[in-house]
Write an enzyme that holds these catalytic residues in place. Sequence first.
Site, PDB file in Angstrom:
ATOM      1  N   HIS A 121       2.673   8.998 -45.276  1.00  0.00           N
ATOM      2  CA  HIS A 121       3.140   8.603 -43.962  1.00  0.00           C
ATOM      3  C   HIS A 121       1.928   8.506 -43.039  1.00  0.00           C
ATOM      4  CE1 HIS A 121       5.159   9.098 -40.034  1.00  0.00           C
ATOM      5  NE2 HIS A 121       6.293   8.754 -40.631  1.00  0.00           N
ATOM      6  N   ASP A 198       2.300  17.718 -46.421  1.00  0.00           N
ATOM      7  CA  ASP A 198       3.274  17.148 -45.492  1.00  0.00           C
ATOM      8  C   ASP A 198       4.654  17.459 -46.051  1.00  0.00           C
ATOM      9  OD1 ASP A 198       5.087  15.575 -44.134  1.00  0.00           O
ATOM     10  OD2 ASP A 198       3.994  13.696 -44.390  1.00  0.00           O
ATOM     11  N   GLN A 201       9.700  15.702 -45.616  1.00  0.00           N
ATOM     12  CA  GLN A 201      10.820  15.217 -46.420  1.00  0.00           C
ATOM     13  C   GLN A 201      11.246  16.194 -47.515  1.00  0.00           C
ATOM     14  OE1 GLN A 201      12.545  12.600 -45.679  1.00  0.00           O
ATOM     15  NE2 GLN A 201      11.192  11.754 -44.120  1.00  0.00           N
ATOM     16  N   LYS A 224      14.575  16.885 -38.974  1.00  0.00           N
ATOM     17  CA  LYS A 224      15.011  16.342 -40.259  1.00  0.00           C
ATOM     18  C   LYS A 224      15.843  17.342 -41.061  1.00  0.00           C
ATOM     19  CE  LYS A 224      10.906  13.362 -40.591  1.00  0.00           C
ATOM     20  NZ  LYS A 224      11.535  12.052 -40.376  1.00  0.00           N
ATOM     21  N   CYS A 362       6.534   3.668 -41.380  1.00  0.00           N
ATOM     22  CA  CYS A 362       5.249   4.323 -41.084  1.00  0.00           C
ATOM     23  C   CYS A 362       4.427   4.514 -42.355  1.00  0.00           C
ATOM     24  CB  CYS A 362       5.460   5.659 -40.381  1.00  0.00           C
ATOM     25  SG  CYS A 362       6.194   5.503 -38.736  1.00  0.00           S
TER      26      CYS A 362
END
Length: 408
Positions: A121, A198, A201, A224, A362
Amino acid sequence: MNIKAIREQFPILHQEINGHHLVYLDSAATSQKPRSVIDAVNRYYEMDNANVHRGVHTLGSRATDAYEGAREKIASFLNAASTQEIIFTRGTTTALNLVATSYAREACGEGDEIVLTPMEHHSNLIPWQQVAKATGATLKYIPLQEDGSISLEDVRATITDHTKVVAITYVSNVLGVVNPIKEIAAIAHQHGAKLVVDGAQSTPHMKVDVQDLDCDFYAFSGHKMCGPTGIGALYGKKALLEAMEPIEFGGEMIDFVDLYESTWKELPWKFEGGTPIIAGAVGLGAAIDFLNEVGLDAIEKHEHKLAAYVYDRLSTINGITIYGPEEGRTGLVTFNLDDVHPHDVATVLDTKGIAVRAGHHCCQPLMRWLEVSATARASFYIYNTEEDVDRLIDGLQQTKEFFGYAIG
């Protein structure tokens, strides 16, 4: 897992969009919020609103307890060794920028390497580009396999003794692929590099144990995972965070201030200058309570089932291209309908009450690797059902009819 009972807890799902019951398939962008989270935020503002760490009055004490209580919940949720390793941020982007600015700009220099993947991302790509420009370090990329996954053989070939930072997403927001973070951490550490993950997700969809993964930094966003927008956190190993300098200066993060010199508070507060996002932290704590009640194992099992179902259903439609591996994916599927722009696909689906994402997500370098300008993406969460998938398939068939295709 009782999906019907879970859906009842999300007020936003009980509405019609363009004359149809809402089918929300954009949780990878932001999840919906259960009543318990909405109530927790409202309750803070109605009953406990005060600044934290400052007042000795009752409201200040209650606000501080709620704020620091949320930090304790996050530490437990990630299995961090200490609450001192949890820094509140605005979300994943802010957390990754903190690491890039405070840690990497000091750790990297001419001839050093920062290793990424093409699936990152933008929030886990642009900060490292800026570090490379500022320090003279070199960006290197682990190549992708044909299905968008990465191989440990390529990881070993890319990371060297010159590598200072490896920054990688746990789960791709386009491909749905789950990267082998624990194995990558071991390879990075063999070369003296630090691993930055990261977790935007991954955190909402599976159990995360930062000690077991042995990552050095881990970033995620609350919105999220059923929490409010504008709140997230950075996990960092205590020794690394203690050696890092804050990048925001002002009230709350100081220990002693003189006219010409100042000193900082201990962890985690030295990185939390100014009035923090108190209500957001309270809401995130409530979201963690909700997810723990549902159970991360149950969530992961449910999403794997939905992912397999939607992949099979989509595969029956002529003219559909699906991106990412068939196996080992989380609950999202990215696709294109031949000769129809993804924005047009999303627009037609919206007329049927079906919300999907369209664009480059993104991830422009990944789009170029896929040789497309954009894709459509349907992403699923705990409140989605096989009936939602069926509505999506029906909507895509109607989209094909609208643009003059024969139904597959």
